[in-house]
Design an enzyme around this catalytic site. Structure first.
Site, PDB file in Angstrom:
ATOM      1  N   CYS A  16      74.487  14.364   8.904  1.00  0.00           N
ATOM      2  CA  CYS A  16      73.167  14.453  10.076  1.00  0.00           C
ATOM      3  C   CYS A  16      72.801  15.948  10.277  1.00  0.00           C
ATOM      4  O   CYS A  16      73.630  16.847  10.127  1.00  0.00           O
ATOM      5  CB  CYS A  16      73.772  13.928  11.368  1.00  0.00           C
ATOM      6  N   HIS A  17      71.875  16.318  10.873  1.00  0.00           N
ATOM      7  CA  HIS A  17      71.226  17.430  10.916  1.00  0.00           C
ATOM      8  C   HIS A  17      71.946  18.127  12.081  1.00  0.00           C
ATOM      9  O   HIS A  17      72.429  19.383  11.951  1.00  0.00           O
ATOM     10  CB  HIS A  17      69.863  17.637  11.408  1.00  0.00           C
ATOM     11  N   THR A  18      72.778  17.397  13.051  1.00  0.00           N
ATOM     12  CA  THR A  18      73.711  18.310  14.135  1.00  0.00           C
ATOM     13  C   THR A  18      74.881  18.985  13.207  1.00  0.00           C
ATOM     14  O   THR A  18      75.252  19.790  13.486  1.00  0.00           O
ATOM     15  CB  THR A  18      74.090  17.240  15.065  1.00  0.00           C
ATOM     16  N   HIS A  21      79.884  12.619  12.400  1.00  0.00           N
ATOM     17  CA  HIS A  21      79.804  11.820  13.708  1.00  0.00           C
ATOM     18  C   HIS A  21      78.914  10.488  13.332  1.00  0.00           C
ATOM     19  O   HIS A  21      78.779   9.618  14.453  1.00  0.00           O
ATOM     20  CB  HIS A  21      79.246  12.702  14.711  1.00  0.00           C
ATOM     21  N   GLU A  22      78.290  10.333  12.381  1.00  0.00           N
ATOM     22  CA  GLU A  22      77.471   9.165  12.055  1.00  0.00           C
ATOM     23  C   GLU A  22      78.368   8.381  11.039  1.00  0.00           C
ATOM     24  O   GLU A  22      78.302   8.490   9.805  1.00  0.00           O
ATOM     25  CB  GLU A  22      76.071   9.544  11.669  1.00  0.00           C
ATOM     26  N   CYS A  55      82.487   5.552  29.854  1.00  0.00           N
ATOM     27  CA  CYS A  55      83.544   5.429  30.422  1.00  0.00           C
ATOM     28  C   CYS A  55      83.704   4.056  31.406  1.00  0.00           C
ATOM     29  O   CYS A  55      84.488   3.390  31.724  1.00  0.00           O
ATOM     30  CB  CYS A  55      84.294   6.352  31.404  1.00  0.00           C
ATOM     31  N   CYS A  92      82.231   6.233  35.772  1.00  0.00           N
ATOM     32  CA  CYS A  92      81.641   7.220  36.553  1.00  0.00           C
ATOM     33  C   CYS A  92      80.237   6.900  37.058  1.00  0.00           C
ATOM     34  O   CYS A  92      79.468   6.008  36.812  1.00  0.00           O
ATOM     35  CB  CYS A  92      81.458   8.467  35.503  1.00  0.00           C
ATOM     36  N   CYS A 117      77.623   6.584  34.190  1.00  0.00           N
ATOM     37  CA  CYS A 117      77.869   5.320  33.572  1.00  0.00           C
ATOM     38  C   CYS A 117      77.390   4.093  34.351  1.00  0.00           C
ATOM     39  O   CYS A 117      76.750   3.005  33.761  1.00  0.00           O
ATOM     40  CB  CYS A 117      79.293   4.850  32.963  1.00  0.00           C
ATOM     41  N   CYS A 144      77.718  10.629  30.667  1.00  0.00           N
ATOM     42  CA  CYS A 144      78.927  10.160  31.210  1.00  0.00           C
ATOM     43  C   CYS A 144      79.906  11.318  31.449  1.00  0.00           C
ATOM     44  O   CYS A 144      80.125  12.193  30.861  1.00  0.00           O
ATOM     45  CB  CYS A 144      79.890   9.538  30.008  1.00  0.00           C
ATOM     46  N   ARG A 202      83.515  16.436  30.425  1.00  0.00           N
ATOM     47  CA  ARG A 202      84.857  16.949  30.603  1.00  0.00           C
ATOM     48  C   ARG A 202      85.463  17.224  29.337  1.00  0.00           C
ATOM     49  O   ARG A 202      86.539  18.340  29.046  1.00  0.00           O
ATOM     50  CB  ARG A 202      85.795  16.215  31.647  1.00  0.00           C
ATOM     51  N   CYS A 237      74.116   7.427  14.932  1.00  0.00           N
ATOM     52  CA  CYS A 237      73.442   8.561  15.500  1.00  0.00           C
ATOM     53  C   CYS A 237      72.020   8.489  15.207  1.00  0.00           C
ATOM     54  O   CYS A 237      71.141   8.020  16.122  1.00  0.00           O
ATOM     55  CB  CYS A 237      74.108   9.821  14.715  1.00  0.00           C
ATOM     56  N   ARG A 278      68.666   9.607   4.362  1.00  0.00           N
ATOM     57  CA  ARG A 278      70.132   9.604   4.550  1.00  0.00           C
ATOM     58  C   ARG A 278      71.069   9.280   3.323  1.00  0.00           C
ATOM     59  O   ARG A 278      70.488   8.639   2.377  1.00  0.00           O
ATOM     60  CB  ARG A 278      70.486   8.556   5.565  1.00  0.00           C
TER      61      ARG A 278
END
Length: 409
Positions: free
Chosen positions: A77-79, A99-100, A129, A132, A135, A143, A148, A207, A401
Site C-alpha cells: 500500500c502507499h503507506t 498492513h493490508e 476497543c 472508549c 468507539c 480509538c 496509546r 486498507c 494492487r
C-alpha cells in the site's frame, strides 16, 4: 480360521484404543505447539530507502489479549512506501512493513474468547476497543487504545513487538506487519470474517478499498444525483470512485496524470477523465468550468498537499465538501480563508470512517453478495519473495494492487 479372526479382532481393538488416545490428546498437543516461537520468512526493512530483505524471523507466542495469525495474502500500500521512501524516520527501523492483509488465526493468548484457531480474519491498522468514548461515538472510528499503542510520531509502530531477527527487535508496522508468514496482533485490531471468503481477494478490505470507499459513503456522504471529482486513480482513488457510484452520483470525474489509469477508472464508475498535464490552467478552474462552478464532492487520494488544496478549491462554494484521504505527515496544508468562508467544508478520513471490527465483516459480505468489487483491483500476483518487485511497480504506477501470496489457505 476362527482363532485368527480373534487375534485380528484384538489387534484392531488395540489399534483403535491407541488412535482414540491420540485423538483425545490432540487439543493438548495443539496447545503446546501454539505456545512456542515460530520461525518463518518475512520481508525486513532494515533501514529506510533500501530494498526489503527476505529473512528468517522469530514470531513469539501471543500474550494476553493477542492473536497470532498465519498471513495468507497481503499487498503493498502507499503507506508502506511512505514510511520506507518518504518519511524515512530513523526510529522506525528495522521493521516489517505491511498492513493490508488477510489470514487465519493460528493461536490466541490468554483472555481471548472472540477468536479461535482456524478463524479467517483481517488484521486492522486502526483498532476498535469498543469501550472508549471514541468507539462508543458513531461520529468517528478513532480509538483511544489505538492512539496509546502507536502515538509515536514517525515510528508508526507500538512500543511492544513479538518479532525478532538475528537477535534484533523488529518493529511491527502500525501494529500489524503483514509482510511475514506469521504475525501477532492485538485482539482489538482483528476482524473475524465469513469462512467462505477468499482471502486472496478480501485482503483488500484491510486498507485500500475500505479507505477510499468509506471516504465517499461515510465521510463525504455523497448524495444521489451529485457531481464528484476523485484525485488519484490508485487503489484508494478507484475505491472512492466505486463509493461515489454506489452512493448514486450522476457524474464522477477521475483526475490523474497517468492516462493509463482512465480505462480502469471507467470499470468502477467514472464518467469523465481529466489529466492536469493536458491543461495550462489550474485543475480547480478546469473542473469549475466543466461543472458550472465546481463539484459537490471532491476526494483527494494522492497524499500530496498541493493536490489537497486543488481538490478543495474544485468544490462549489456554498456547500462543496472536500475529503483528504491520502496520507502524509511531512508538509503543512494551506488555503485562502475565503475558500472556507464561502461555505466549503474540508475534512479528513481514515480507513473510510469504518469501525473495523464491526464494519469489516459487513464489507466482506458485500463482496460475496457482489455489491462491492474487489477482483478488479488486482492487476498482478507475486510471492512474498518478490515484494521488492511489487514496490517498484507501485512506485512507477504500473499496478493497482499486487497480491503477494504468502501462505496457502
Amino acid at each position: 480360521m476362527y482363532v485368527t479372526a480373534i487375534v485380528f479382532g484384538e489387534l484392531d481393538f488395540k489399534i483403535s484404543s491407541i488412535y482414540l488416545s491420540i485423538v483425545s490428546l490432540y487439543p493438548l498437543l495443539q496447545k503446546d505447539i501454539s505456545g512456542t516461537v515460530i520461525k518463518c520468512k518475512a520481508a525486513v526493512a532494515w533501514e529506510p530507502n533500501k530494498p526489503l530483505v527476505i529473512e528468517e524471523i522469530e514470531v513469539a507466542p501471543p500474550q494476553a489479549n493477542e492473536v497470532r495469525i498465519k498471513i495468507v495474502a497481503t499487498s503493498v500500500c502507499h503507506t508502506d512506501l511512505y514510511h520506507l521512501l518518504e518519511s524515512m524516520h530513523p526510529d522506525g527501523f528495522p521493521t516489517v512493513l505491511g498492513h493490508e492483509a488477510a489470514g487465519i488465526v493460528e493461536s490466541v493468548g490468554p483472555g481471548v474468547t472472540e477468536y479461535q484457531p482456524g478463524d479467517k480474519v483481517i488484521p486492522l491498522f486502526i483498532a476498535q476497543c469498543r469501550e472508549c468514548r471514541f468507539c462508543k461515538d458513531q461520529r468517528t472510528n478513532q480509538c483511544e487504545q489505538a492512539w496509546r499503542a502507536t502515538d509515536r510520531p514517525g515510528v508508526m509502530a507500538p512500543p511492544e513487538t513479538r518479532l525478532t531477527c538475528k537477535g534484533k527487535t523488529l518493529l511491527q508496522f502500525v501494529g500489524t506487519s503483514t509482510f511475514s508468514e506469521y504475525t501477532v496482533v492485538n485482539a482489538m485490531a482483528v476482524a473475524k470474517i465469513d469462512p467462505a471468503a477468499p482471502l486472496d481477494k478480501v485482503f483488500l478490505i484491510g486498507c485500500g478499498v475500505s479507505t477510499g470507499y468509506g471516504a465517499a459513503v461515510n465521510t463525504a456522504k455523497v448524495e444521489p444525483g451529485s457531481t464528484c471529482a476523485v484525485f488519484g486513480m490508485g487503489g484508494v482513488g478507484l475505491a472512492a470512485v466505486m463509493g461515489c457510484k454506489n452512493a448514486g452520483a450522476k457524474r464522477i470525474i477521475a483526475v490523474d496524470i497517468n492516462p493509463d489509469k482512465f480505462e480502469k477508472a471507467k470499470v468502477f464508475g467514472a464518467t469523465d477523465f481529466v489529466n492536469p498535464k493536458d491543461h495550462d490552467k489550474p485543475i480547480s478552474q478546469v473542473l469549475a468550468e466543466m461543472t458550472s462552478g465546481g463539484v459537490d464532492f471532491s476526494l483527494e487520494c494522492t497524499g500530496k498537499v498541493e493536490v489537497m488544496r486543488s481538490a478543495l478549491e474544485s468544490c462549489i462554494p456554498g456547500w462543496g465538501v472536500s475529503v483528504v484521504v491520502g496520507w502524509t505527515d511531512l508538509h503543512d496544508i494551506s488555503t485562502r480563508p475565503g475558500q472556507l468562508i464561502a461555505g466549503r467544508k474540508w475534512t479528513g478520513s481514515a480507513f473510510g470512517g469504518f469501525k473495523g471490527r464491526d464494519a469489516v465483516p459487513g464489507l466482506v459480505k458485500a463482496y460475496l453478495d457482489k455489491k462491492v468489487k474487489l477482483d478488479e483491483f488486482i492487476t498482478h500476483k507475486l510471492t512474498l519473495e518478490q515484494v521488492n518487485d511489487a514496490i517498484e511497480m507501485m512506485k512507477s504506477g504500473k499496478c493497482i494492487r499486487t497480491v503477494l501470496n504468502v501462505s496457502p489457505e
